[in-house]
Design an enzyme around this catalytic site. Structure first.
Site, PDB file in Angstrom:
ATOM      1  N   GLY A  91      21.151  14.460 -16.593  1.00 50.35           N
ATOM      2  CA  GLY A  91      21.975  13.504 -15.752  1.00 50.35           C
ATOM      3  C   GLY A  91      21.685  11.981 -16.109  1.00 50.35           C
ATOM      4  N   SER A  92      21.677  11.253 -15.130  1.00 49.94           N
ATOM      5  CA  SER A  92      21.459   9.852 -15.383  1.00 49.94           C
ATOM      6  C   SER A  92      20.294   9.239 -15.870  1.00 49.94           C
ATOM      7  CB  SER A  92      22.111   9.104 -14.018  1.00 49.94           C
ATOM      8  OG  SER A  92      23.177   9.360 -13.646  1.00 49.94           O
ATOM      9  N   VAL A  93      19.333  10.027 -15.944  1.00 51.77           N
ATOM     10  CA  VAL A  93      18.048   9.280 -16.417  1.00 51.77           C
ATOM     11  C   VAL A  93      18.004   9.281 -18.082  1.00 51.77           C
ATOM     12  CG1 VAL A  93      16.165  10.541 -14.719  1.00 51.77           C
ATOM     13  CG2 VAL A  93      17.016  11.817 -16.617  1.00 51.77           C
ATOM     14  N   PHE A  94      19.147  10.016 -18.524  1.00 47.91           N
ATOM     15  CA  PHE A  94      19.276   9.952 -20.104  1.00 47.91           C
ATOM     16  C   PHE A  94      20.180   8.591 -20.137  1.00 47.91           C
ATOM     17  CE2 PHE A  94      21.859  10.690 -23.806  1.00 47.91           C
ATOM     18  CZ  PHE A  94      20.962  11.285 -24.657  1.00 47.91           C
ATOM     19  N   LYS A  95      20.561   7.681 -19.098  1.00 49.96           N
ATOM     20  CA  LYS A  95      21.272   6.568 -19.553  1.00 49.96           C
ATOM     21  C   LYS A  95      20.099   5.589 -19.906  1.00 49.96           C
ATOM     22  CE  LYS A  95      24.804   7.477 -15.936  1.00 49.96           C
ATOM     23  NZ  LYS A  95      25.243   7.199 -14.410  1.00 49.96           N
TER      24      LYS A  95
END
Length: 486
Positions: free
Chosen positions: A219-223
């Site tokens: 999810g958004s931790v990959f951002k």
């Protein structure tokens, strides 16, 4: 000599030759692999006849051998804090061998059979001393381990904490847990029953979710990775205006990429990179993913350690970004969806690299190998693994991640008097399943001493209403406080 006698003689000679060859192969060629088999009872009995080395956190054993009164088995392996450290220690069983953690990966050292202990074995033989295994002193911070375990509670998931300066693993917790004492006892019927019950448990307590198993969509931790690639390529800076509509039209498909509330992330459907990270704007990062392309995302992820098989010394399942991504797949991958898969350790390594001025340190769990008299046989030296981003990019990302915690989605991780950098993530699974909740962080932001990654499976106690900040933030905060307040 007549022909039948000659044929019998030749046959007998061939049989004896085959017997000699097979016994030679078994005794010399196959001997090492046979000795290493976990189901080889002779090897296990030999191991149980020796005092197996302890596994230590500080000066306290979390795995040790004690004298046994069970006849042929001289020692009993015990785990004083059992479930709390099960993911770290693994188990040592007379029935099922050594596995699941350091018991398996460092069996040679613990049993005393490692080549690294050869000269000590010779000395023991010459002096008549009983051969013993080496002990392992770990990098684990006991208070951080306890804080992670307590904060995760009855939820399934994992927590990893690192010292970003060295790569030392300060905490590693996986839930649900199991009791390795149940597998090490000498009542074989009880051991078999415990193994069958634990193995059949659909929640898979034997799997160390921090480093293995079915890997998670981040999810958004990959951002953080996507932002790193965008900054390193000079595509944007933190104040660059980028498209951020409520729903992004993806090329080559009629499926759109929406924000969680389907609202634009700024006026006129535009926002800055900093604000996009603060509020975790999907469409802005989807746009960056298309501009960068899949190859750039994979290359940047690889610099953080994706794709590499690590050993800490237990094997870590490699995290991955798919190859040959088309434009819509690149957009979805940029927000940590599609087929991007990670371990919590890998997510902690991403945060730790940003905290460490862009330098990735190789993670490790064993600080020292000790003899039976507690003399140091070997001591680990921190090792630089890669440079993921420049010092300037790391500084920019740190500022942006601080704003996530101070004014964005990560406010549950704020700490009094200590500046925290962090990122939330809510990873969709599809098939009607609740999302995984993520949080990763490091602190203090200006002089980092701890980096943390938390994943709570299937929305934890919040179910379909899960959000990374609300669920994962307090867990990460508890671990960071445990490290920083000692």
């Amino acid at each position: 000599m007549n022909a039948p006698v000659r044929r019998i003689g030749v046959l007998v000679t061939l049989l004896f030759t085959a017997l000699l060859l097979s016994s030679t192969v078994i005794q010399f060629v196959q001997a090492p692999s046979l000795n290493e088999r976990s189901d080889n009872r002779r090897t296990l009995l030999d191991n149980y006849s020796r005092d197996r080395g302890s596994i230590l956190v500080g000066d306290q054993p979390i795995a040790r051998s004690v004298p046994s009164q069970d006849g042929e088995i001289a020692f009993l392996r015990t785990y004083p804090q059992a479930a709390l450290y099960a993911a770290v220690t693994g188990y040592f069983s007379y029935t099922y061998g050594a596995g699941g953690g350091l018991e398996g990966s460092d069996d040679g050292l613990l049993s005393g059979s490692s080549d690294a202990l050869f000269y000590r074995r010779i000395t023991d033989l010459l002096t008549g001393r009983q051969q013993t295994g080496a002990s392992l002193k770990l990098t684990i911070n006991a208070k951080a381990q306890e804080a992670a375990d307590r904060a995760l509670g009855n939820q399934r998931g994992a927590v990893v904490a690192l010292d970003p300066r060295t790569g030392a693993i300060l905490a590693m917790v996986s839930h649900p847990q199991y009791d390795p004492n149940q597998l090490s006892q000498h009542d074989q019927n009880a051991v078999v029953k415990a193994w069958e019950t634990t193995s059949a448990d659909p929640t898979r307590p034997l799997v160390n979710r921090a480093i293995s198993g079915n890997l998670y969509p981040p999810g958004s931790v990959f951002k953080i990775v996507t932002a790193s690639a965008a900054l390193e390529s000079k595509l944007v800076n933190e104040q660059t205006q980028i498209p951020a509509p409520g729903v992004m039209d993806l090329p080559q498909t009629n499926v759109g990429l929406p924000n969680y509330d389907r609202q634009a992330c700024g006026a006129n459907n535009m926002t800055t990179l900093q604000h996009a990270l603060e509020i975790s704007c999907n469409t802005a990062f989807g746009y960056l993913g298309i501009q960068l392309g899949g190859d750039a995302l994979r290359t940047q992820a690889a610099k953080f350690g994706f794709g590499e098989t690590l050993r800490i010394p237990t094997r870590v399942e490699p995290s991955s970004v798919p190859a040959q991504l088309n434009a819509p797949q690149s957009a979805q991958s940029a927000i940590g969806q599609y087929d991007v898969r990670v371990t919590p350790l890998q997510v902690a390594m991403v945060s730790a690299a940003i905290a460490n001025h862009g330098v990735v340190m190789r993670p490790y769990l064993v600080q020292q190998v000790l003899s039976a008299s507690l003399e140091t046989i070997d001591a680990h030296q921190p090792e630089q693994m890669a440079v993921a981003v420049s010092n300037d990019t790391a500084a920019t990302l740190t500022r942006m991640l601080v704003s996530v915690v101070e004014t964005g989605t990560g406010t549950p991780a704020r700490m009094n008097g200590i500046q925290v950098a962090g990122k939330t993530g809510t990873a969709q699974q599809g098939n009607g399943l609740p999302p995984h909740a993520w949080f990763t962080s490091f602190a203090p932001a200006n002089d980092p001493r701890v980096a943390v990654a938390v994943v709570v499976e299937d929305g934890g106690n919040a179910g379909s209403e899960a959000a990374g900040g609300r669920l994962g933030g307090p867990i990460a905060k508890a671990v960071m406080e445990a490290v920083l307040t000692q």
